[in-house]
Write an enzyme that holds these catalytic residues in place. Sequence first.
Site, PDB file in Angstrom:
ATOM      1  N   ASP A 132      14.606   3.063   5.265  1.00 52.73           N
ATOM      2  CA  ASP A 132      13.718   2.277   4.392  1.00 52.73           C
ATOM      3  C   ASP A 132      14.503   1.511   3.324  1.00 52.73           C
ATOM      4  OD1 ASP A 132      11.797   3.661   5.799  1.00 52.73           O
ATOM      5  OD2 ASP A 132      10.556   4.101   4.050  1.00 52.73           O
ATOM      6  N   GLY A 175       7.031   1.045   3.124  1.00 54.26           N
ATOM      7  CA  GLY A 175       8.190   0.997   2.220  1.00 54.26           C
ATOM      8  C   GLY A 175       7.848   0.893   0.752  1.00 54.26           C
ATOM      9  N   PRO A 178       0.831  -1.213   0.000  1.00 53.46           N
ATOM     10  CA  PRO A 178       0.000   0.000   0.000  1.00 53.46           C
ATOM     11  C   PRO A 178       0.865   1.262   0.000  1.00 53.46           C
ATOM     12  CG  PRO A 178      -0.562  -1.441   1.872  1.00 53.46           C
ATOM     13  CD  PRO A 178       0.632  -2.043   1.197  1.00 53.46           C
ATOM     14  N   ALA A 227      10.534   2.783  -1.363  1.00 48.65           N
ATOM     15  CA  ALA A 227      11.850   2.120  -1.327  1.00 48.65           C
ATOM     16  C   ALA A 227      11.808   0.812  -2.111  1.00 48.65           C
ATOM     17  CB  ALA A 227      12.271   1.866   0.115  1.00 48.65           C
ATOM     18  N   ALA A 228      10.718   0.054  -1.950  1.00 50.06           N
ATOM     19  CA  ALA A 228      10.626  -1.237  -2.639  1.00 50.06           C
ATOM     20  C   ALA A 228      10.518  -1.047  -4.151  1.00 50.06           C
ATOM     21  CB  ALA A 228       9.437  -2.038  -2.113  1.00 50.06           C
TER      22      ALA A 228
HETATM   23  O1  PMV Z   1       8.311   6.130   5.249  1.00 49.10           O
HETATM   24  P1  PMV Z   1       7.839   5.917   6.639  1.00 49.10           P
HETATM   25  O2  PMV Z   1       6.451   6.384   6.911  1.00 49.10           O
HETATM   26  O3  PMV Z   1       8.111   4.546   7.163  1.00 49.10           O
HETATM   27  O4  PMV Z   1       8.738   6.902   7.563  1.00 49.10           O
HETATM   28  C1  PMV Z   1      10.108   6.716   7.619  1.00 49.10           C
HETATM   29  C2  PMV Z   1      10.556   6.943   8.990  1.00 49.10           C
HETATM   30  C3  PMV Z   1      10.881   8.367   9.397  1.00 49.10           C
HETATM   31  O5  PMV Z   1      11.780   8.218  10.475  1.00 49.10           O
HETATM   32  C4  PMV Z   1       9.632   9.102   9.860  1.00 49.10           C
HETATM   33  C5  PMV Z   1      11.535   9.170   8.269  1.00 49.10           C
HETATM   34  C6  PMV Z   1      12.919   8.695   7.876  1.00 49.10           C
HETATM   35  O6  PMV Z   1      13.423   9.202   6.864  1.00 49.10           O
HETATM   36  O7  PMV Z   1      13.528   7.871   8.579  1.00 49.10           O
END
Ligand code: PMV
Length: 318
Positions: free
Chosen positions: A150, A105, A99, A108-109
Amino acid sequence: MTTAVGEAPGKILLVGEHAVVYGHPAIAIPLRGIRARAEVAFHRDSAIRMTAPDLGEFDVSMEQASPRLSPLLGLAESVRRYFGEESQGLRIHLESTIPIGRGMGSGAAAAIATVRGVCAALGRRLDAMQVAELAMESEKVFHGNPSGVDTAVVARNEPIYFVKRKPIRGIEVKRSEFRFVIADTGIESPTADVVEDVRIARDADRARYDSFFWELGSMASVAREMIRTGSPEELGLCMNHAHAVLQNIGVSCAELDHLVAAAVEHGALGAKLSGAGRGGAVIALVGAKADPEALDSALRLAGAQSVFTTVLNGAPAP
Ligand code: PMV
């Protein structure tokens, strides 16, 4: 024509979100049940074109792509350049079951699946660190100033203890009683906006916010020990406490608080929001005696759009 494939799992943060942006540790775990997949084929001309049905985009070039997809086309271009293959035309088909905008992620994925797919098509190999570094390029466009947690966990596909700009360490998981339920609020929350709001709040009250971050970072270190020694009850308490600190930071919301309360009420050892907050998902640790089905229904009744389970274990066999 043969098609090369690149894949990458989702991820979820166990503890340390937001604090990780300011140099404190965080623990992140892969979500192997959901993933992004990029199929890459060569093409006669030197263009790169991409199809991403989840984003409603079909056979688009860099110029035609939406702001969501264009960083991935840019990334494919960078990988091609990295290997000196600028004139090799590519067609990329990207699909994902992760989602979007829920701290699982997806960005990133998608980036890592794209990097891996292009590498596979070009017959090249990169290690997990190189893949994560390249993928950061598009994460910077999505997230502004990401900590890198991530891309690191998604590229390594194992639980990690992450500190910005430090060597990444995997976490030893001796026992498998760490079973987590993830409940999605269904609310999309742009990480960059929440991270920016936290930065503004910190600028206004640095001492208070730095103590919150310090506390969350310390919890990440303690949680790593709890995972190593197999102490789920203590880990659950740590998660509850982390949620309270995240509430104080101002990144929770009524929907997240409601899901956390429902999880704890229905047998979770602990629960907290995960990721940037103000939407996205909740992660709850399921105790050995809890009934996962009852917990699943309670979370759905409490408003979760989807609920799934993941077990914490080490890197998968190569
Ligand atoms: O992408 P998310 O929602 O998992 O957020 C990442 C985690 C944060 O610490 C809020 C941002 C980061 O860049 O580490």
